[in-house]
Design an enzyme around this catalytic site. Structure first.
Site, short mmCIF file in Angstrom:
data_model
loop_
_atom_site.label_atom_id
_atom_site.label_comp_id
_atom_site.label_asym_id
_atom_site.label_seq_id
_atom_site.Cartn_x
_atom_site.Cartn_y
_atom_site.Cartn_z
N GLY A 47 52.64 43.41 53.94
CA GLY A 47 51.29 42.85 53.79
C GLY A 47 50.85 42.14 55.06
N SER A 49 49.01 43.18 57.53
CA SER A 49 47.80 43.62 58.23
C SER A 49 46.58 42.79 57.86
CB SER A 49 47.52 45.10 57.93
OG SER A 49 47.10 45.26 56.59
N ARG A 72 49.62 49.64 53.96
CA ARG A 72 49.33 51.06 53.74
C ARG A 72 48.29 51.61 54.72
NH1 ARG A 72 47.59 50.01 47.77
NH2 ARG A 72 46.65 48.37 49.02
N TYR A 198 48.40 39.33 36.50
CA TYR A 198 48.94 38.75 37.75
C TYR A 198 50.07 37.74 37.51
CZ TYR A 198 48.51 36.31 42.33
OH TYR A 198 48.72 35.75 43.56
N LYS A 202 54.08 37.16 39.23
CA LYS A 202 54.46 36.06 40.13
C LYS A 202 55.54 35.18 39.51
CE LYS A 202 51.75 37.23 43.48
NZ LYS A 202 52.29 37.67 44.75
N1 LIG Z 1 44.73 34.67 48.48
C1 LIG Z 1 45.14 33.79 47.58
O1 LIG Z 1 44.36 32.94 47.11
C2 LIG Z 1 46.58 33.79 47.14
C3 LIG Z 1 47.07 32.68 46.43
C4 LIG Z 1 48.40 32.68 46.03
C5 LIG Z 1 49.23 33.73 46.35
N2 LIG Z 1 48.73 34.79 47.04
C6 LIG Z 1 49.65 35.89 47.36
O2 LIG Z 1 49.79 35.95 48.77
C7 LIG Z 1 50.02 37.30 49.17
C8 LIG Z 1 49.01 37.69 50.23
O3 LIG Z 1 47.72 37.55 49.66
P1 LIG Z 1 46.40 37.74 50.54
O4 LIG Z 1 45.32 37.08 49.78
O5 LIG Z 1 46.68 37.40 51.93
O6 LIG Z 1 46.19 39.34 50.39
P2 LIG Z 1 45.19 40.29 51.20
O7 LIG Z 1 44.27 39.54 52.05
O8 LIG Z 1 44.61 41.22 50.17
O9 LIG Z 1 46.20 41.15 52.09
C9 LIG Z 1 47.14 41.94 51.41
C10 LIG Z 1 48.02 42.66 52.39
O10 LIG Z 1 49.00 43.40 51.64
C11 LIG Z 1 48.90 44.80 51.98
N3 LIG Z 1 49.27 45.57 50.79
C12 LIG Z 1 48.67 45.55 49.58
N4 LIG Z 1 49.28 46.41 48.75
C13 LIG Z 1 50.30 46.98 49.46
C14 LIG Z 1 51.28 47.95 49.16
N5 LIG Z 1 51.34 48.53 47.98
N6 LIG Z 1 52.16 48.28 50.13
C15 LIG Z 1 52.10 47.72 51.37
N7 LIG Z 1 51.20 46.79 51.69
C16 LIG Z 1 50.29 46.44 50.76
C17 LIG Z 1 47.45 44.97 52.43
O11 LIG Z 1 47.23 46.10 53.27
P3 LIG Z 1 46.88 47.56 52.66
O12 LIG Z 1 45.85 47.36 51.60
O13 LIG Z 1 46.39 48.35 53.84
O14 LIG Z 1 48.15 48.11 52.11
C18 LIG Z 1 47.27 43.69 53.23
O15 LIG Z 1 47.91 43.80 54.47
C19 LIG Z 1 49.93 38.14 47.90
O16 LIG Z 1 51.21 38.36 47.40
C20 LIG Z 1 49.14 37.26 46.95
O17 LIG Z 1 49.41 37.53 45.60
C21 LIG Z 1 47.43 34.84 47.46
#
Ligand SMILES: NC(=O)c1ccc[n+]([C@@H]2O[C@H](COP(=O)([O-])OP(=O)(O)OC[C@H]3O[C@@H](n4cnc5c(N)ncnc54)[C@H](OP(=O)(O)O)[C@@H]3O)[C@@H](O)[C@H]2O)c1
Length: 341
Positions: A47, A49, A72, A198, A202
């Protein structure tokens, strides 16, 4: 000795023995955690990117690490790789590698790790960050069966497969002081309406990490679980498109942390050797309240957080219950209408 002084002596002896036991347990936890040395190490970020993963990769590059990012979408990966290269402390020496793979697929996840080692000139990952994850919040009754399965496949199995293969490779390559990090969420600690697809993924990650905290220590590999609150990322924007009103009220959709600060929190928690890392003190209260028999970050502080939780958690529940009253009534009426059609 009169009754009072014998009572005081007994209390002081019991309290002293308890504190000594606390100190031994805290020392034992610390001893199991080797120091964090990012410079020159291979850091593997799924993740990587976008969002939290990309900002983490930036910090790792600034600290002099060789970084592999996995996601991806190839175009987004290459664009992120370029941005991360711009953060390198020593661009001549450091390698920033981008690999396209779907971590939800065990075989693809495994292949990505092996390709990463090749691209990093035979260097196995020392620090593995399983950041890839997603959610599309809705009411439980609106999801299709495949929605639950897909999210579990990415969030839970994606991290599990990556970490299992990475741990094997660390052992084969005799990596010293290796660490694995799962990215859970504060939503992995408490049930929130709208997140039924979700929160279980987690919570599962949290228990996996707790098990690995003990089990991977056998091979000298440390395990951390990161449990952040809301982060300002593309993923969070995606969430906000479908989030029911009741989820917004409970979750506080306008309060989201800067992703770089959040990634820094993760690294700080790792440096302190915390098994479960949060991004703010409210998260610490919830974490300590939910800890059960799991490992503590800091025995004394965790006890204080539990004490605060006795008062703040019930208060928070009452406030949210009242705030969400109209949303609950509206959803109940609407659902009845939809299901009776
Ligand atoms: N944002 C929040 O408020 C928050 C809060 C608590 C926890 N989190 C957790 O923190 C993590 C990052 O969240 P984020 O908000 O930064 O997410 P994001 O902005 O949506 O980025 C997600 C990243 O994961 C990659 N990804 C998604 N599905 C994938 C797969 N099947 N295989 C490989 N790569 C994949 C995406 O690229 P591609 O789509 O190109 O694959 C992207 O690089 C997640 O686990 C999320 O649940 C987020």
């Amino acid at each position: 000795m009169d009754g009072w002084s014998s009572c005081l002596t007994t209390t002081a002896t019991v309290a002293g023995a308890y504190l000594a036991w606390y100190a031994v347990c805290a020392w034992q936890c610390r001893r199991a955690m080797p120091a964090l040395r990012l410079r020159g190490s291979h850091c593997y970020v799924t993740g990587g990117s976008a969002g939290l993963g990309e900002h983490l990769a930036n910090l790792l590059a600034e600290a002099g690490a060789n970084v592999t990012i996995v996601a991806r979408n190839q175009d987004r990966l290459l664009a992120a790789q370029k941005r991360i290269q711009g953060h390198c402390a020593d661009p001549e020496q450091q390698r920033i590698v981008a690999i396209s793979a779907d971590v939800a697929n065990a075989a693809e996840g495994t292949r990505a790790l092996h390709r990463a080692i090749k691209a990093q000139q035979g260097q196995a990952p020392k620090y593995v960050f399983a950041c890839a994850g997603l959610t599309t919040p809705r009411f439980f009754l609106e999801y299709r069966p495949q929605d639950f399965e897909q999210t579990m496949q990415v969030n839970y199995f994606g991290a599990l497969h990556t970490i299992q293969e990475a741990a094997k490779l660390m052992i084969q390559h005799e990596v010293k002081g290796g660490r694995v990090v799962t990215v859970s969420s504060q939503a992995g600690l408490l049930g929130i309406p709208g997140y039924s697809e979700y929160t279980p993924t987690k919570a599962a990650l949290r228990m996996l990490t707790e098990t690995l905290y003990y089990e991977l220590a056998i091979y000298g590999i440390a395990a951390h679980c990161f449990l952040p609150a809301n982060i300002r990322t593309p993923g969070f924007e995606h969430e906000n498109q479908t989030k029911p009103e009741i989820t917004r009220i409970i979750d506080g959709d306008d309060e989201a942390m800067d992703p770089r600060d959040c990634a820094q929190c993760m690294l700080d928690g790792m440096a302190k050797g915390y098994p479960n890392i949060t991004s703010d003190w409210l998260g610490d209260i919830v974490r300590a309240t939910c800890r059960g028999v799991g490992p503590a970050n800091n025995m004394a502080l965790d006890t204080l957080f539990v004490f605060l939780g006795w008062f703040l958690v019930p208060l928070w529940r009452v406030i949210v219950w009242w705030q969400a009253k109209s949303c609950r009534q509206a959803e109940a009426a609407q659902r009845k209408q939809v299901l009776s059609q």
